[in-house]
Design an enzyme around this catalytic site. Sequence first.
Site, short mmCIF file in Angstrom:
data_model
loop_
_atom_site.label_atom_id
_atom_site.label_comp_id
_atom_site.label_asym_id
_atom_site.label_seq_id
_atom_site.Cartn_x
_atom_site.Cartn_y
_atom_site.Cartn_z
N CYS A 88 0.81 -1.22 0.00
CA CYS A 88 0.00 0.00 0.00
C CYS A 88 0.85 1.27 0.00
CB CYS A 88 -0.94 0.01 1.20
SG CYS A 88 -2.15 -1.32 1.12
N HIS A 344 -9.84 3.56 -1.28
CA HIS A 344 -8.48 3.02 -1.22
C HIS A 344 -8.11 2.24 -2.48
CE1 HIS A 344 -4.75 1.56 0.13
NE2 HIS A 344 -5.14 0.49 0.80
#
Lengths: 401, 487
Positions: A88, A344
């Site tokens: 991420c 996200h």
Amino acid sequence: MASGIKDKVAILGMGCSKFGERWMDSAEDLMVEAFTEALEDAGIEKSQIDAAWLGTAIEEQHVGKSAVPLAKALRLAYIPVSRVENYCASGTEAFRGAVYAVASGACDIALALGVEKLKDTGYGGLPQRGRGTVNDLYWPNISAPGSFGQLATAYRAKHGVNKDDLKRAMAHISIKSHDNGALNPKAHLRSRITEEKVLNAPMIADPLGLYDCCGVSDGSACVIVTTPEIAKSLGKKDLVTVKAIQLSGSNGAEAEYNNWDGSYFETTRVAAQNAYKEAGIINPREQMSLFEVHDCFSITELVTMEDLFISPEGGAIRDVMDGFYDADGKIPCQIDGGLKCFGHPIGASGIRMIYEMYLQMQGRAGARQRQQEPVFGMTHNLGGFPHQNVCSLTIVGKEGV
Amino acid sequence: MDTGIIAFGGYLPKARLQRSEIAKAHSWFNPGLRGLAKGERTMANWDEDSVTMAVEAGRDCLTGHDRAGLSGLFMASTSFPFQDRQNAGIVGDALDINADALTVDLASSQRAGTSALALALRSAGDAPALVIAADKRQTKAAAPLEMSYGDGAAALLVGQGDVVARLLAASSEAVDFVDHYRGQGEEFDYAWEARWIRDEGYNQIVPPVVTRVLEQASVAASDISSFCFPPAARNVAAGLAKKLGVPAEAVADNLQATCGETGTAHALVMLIKALEDAKPGDRILVVGFGQGCDVLLFETTEALKKLAPRVGITGHLARRRAEGNYHKFLAFNDLMVMERGIRSELDKATSLSTHYRTKDMAQKMMGGECTACGTVQFPKTNICVSPNCGAVDSQKDHPFAEKTGRLNSFTADRLTYSPDPPAYYGMVQFEGGGRLMNDFTDIDPDEELDVGLEMRMMFRVKDYDNARGFRRYFWKATPVQTNATKG
């Protein structure tokens, strides 16, 4: 002794696509959307870009390998292009490449773009995928909520926290992000929620309920960086400059040695100390204006605010319940809705966070603009699992402070 | 020197399917099932098969015993997970026994378990041999056999010396009596009428062989303390006993009410239960039936009292959780087409060369111990994980499978795919060092997990690769039960 990145690189322009379930848009569509805004904001021609970095994590779901998909989608002029992947932290990793290229003098103007097109799997949540031929032999079939949810069990054991008190603080975090997201036209989730709704939601991975988890979104974000001198020569004023970029990666000690208790992020603590030092920040609780942290799950945000040395260890619940991190609190956290509500799209998230800081510092954040003028903002990404992860931190701020 | 049984151990899966639930589902179709709907049967978890149950029985049997000096490992089953890959080899590897032990699979008959025992006893030498029988037999839904079968495993360490039960005599008889069969490529048994099997099978084939064994040993039928004969059908063993002159009170419980018939393991499961209940000097008669029969007669010794405590069959009968959901049994045994979701489609291919290279880690749960600083770690790696050490190529093998540990953190994950959601997993901190983010198994949904809970490891199926017919194994954590019984 390295002098660090402080004030060596300025943001020239930024763009961010609308995040969400973009059923009819491809990764290329999203990249072009973010890029077009960034190029216009920078006020330059595409031919002025010297090098480009693409950050994307689960490329097998959309663009495939290499940075060629970026070069093709944007029709870049045979410039150096690189694809980076670091869980991420992939977006921030792309940003780091571009910033370091400019700081080194190898490039005048560099671009970083993050993208993820996740909503083509046929099911909710992050794509299910293998972990490598050796890991598959012994790792549990671990999911993101399943690994991050364990922070809560360990945090409770360590600090003697009652289950309901922690659950309510986690709920407050999500309610706050929904309130913030409601004011953000580019956010994926724009509805407000109540504590009752959060506490009664279906369980995803004990003790994380549905509203403790961020959305899985499609989206892209783009940043163009240059030196402060070039930015000024292009007519830019009130520059937002890079104050610090730090990364820390687990070396296996949390997962395989005997000390870590499972309640915090070792990497975040290391990276935070380095980042504050690089930016010259002595007392972060007093000096920081804004945070965009990796609130993949409510519990992640809670423990992260301790790992970033804002709340004292064991004290995040009180700060959260006091509204310290709310939009009208002392240090707003996720003023744009965060991963929770902005969304996200993995590779885009780090750059999306910087985008919000950039807008807030220029007073361009619209209905969600922080009233008190922000000076320093930190973005934080966390890739992997609490027991084995990469943490990336960026501090941006006004030039000269 | 005496030849006989040196040690024994057993394993039964924790879940007990309530037969009343099977009857509830199927008696509309076959009302006769209601007559069988008493008690409960063992039900293997989704991650258990004959190999994993054999490993657990083997561990129990080898409690307190050196694993390095075995002469052989004979594994019997009619439900081997692999047709062409030695199953005994997997079991031996997981048990970390000496690699030069002769490992053999014995199959294709319900008396394979007793035959394996007879074979091991016949070839007994200085070094003991491990005999393990395990079965997880497939049945069609609504078959009466679904009611009477159970899943389980039994293990016996046999050899010469200080035996807990000495072999007095043994004899076998081969008769191609086809009471049931399963041809190549078939999933399920095809069985003939139970009354015929009783009248022309058990009652005709067994008595002469028993008589032969008793004569050989010069033991009167009336002196038998325990008669272990596995058939589930009521009164079959009692009828035979009467015919043979074996006392009625010597007829051993076939464990139908509590366990079910565990296939080729069952004669040995009953033998172990008999040994657990025996006093020195008892005579135990064991009969395995299937295309003939094996008959073995043992006499227990004073050494029985000295055997280290183990879970055994008695302990595993006590380690139970009632399962009232028959659909779960159907799902675990692939007996219905179920929507498992797209997440279940993830390719579980195993790279065989990777598997071989990392076999000690994955199959033996072998970790490392740093010879420079003493840090114990899992997995074994090139560079020591201790932040204060970092020595290169310093680690020697350090086994983790028999360690206990405590929960550092845990979750019950309903997002990730599991054949039995939620997927329980978490970080286990091992006694003496080392830790692992690991799957849990046999978690009772009603019991509360907590940080600090003590866990032990069990050998289980990690993943099924249904596309290629492969399955891989690893060790999973389960709460420690303090139910070891005296051997």
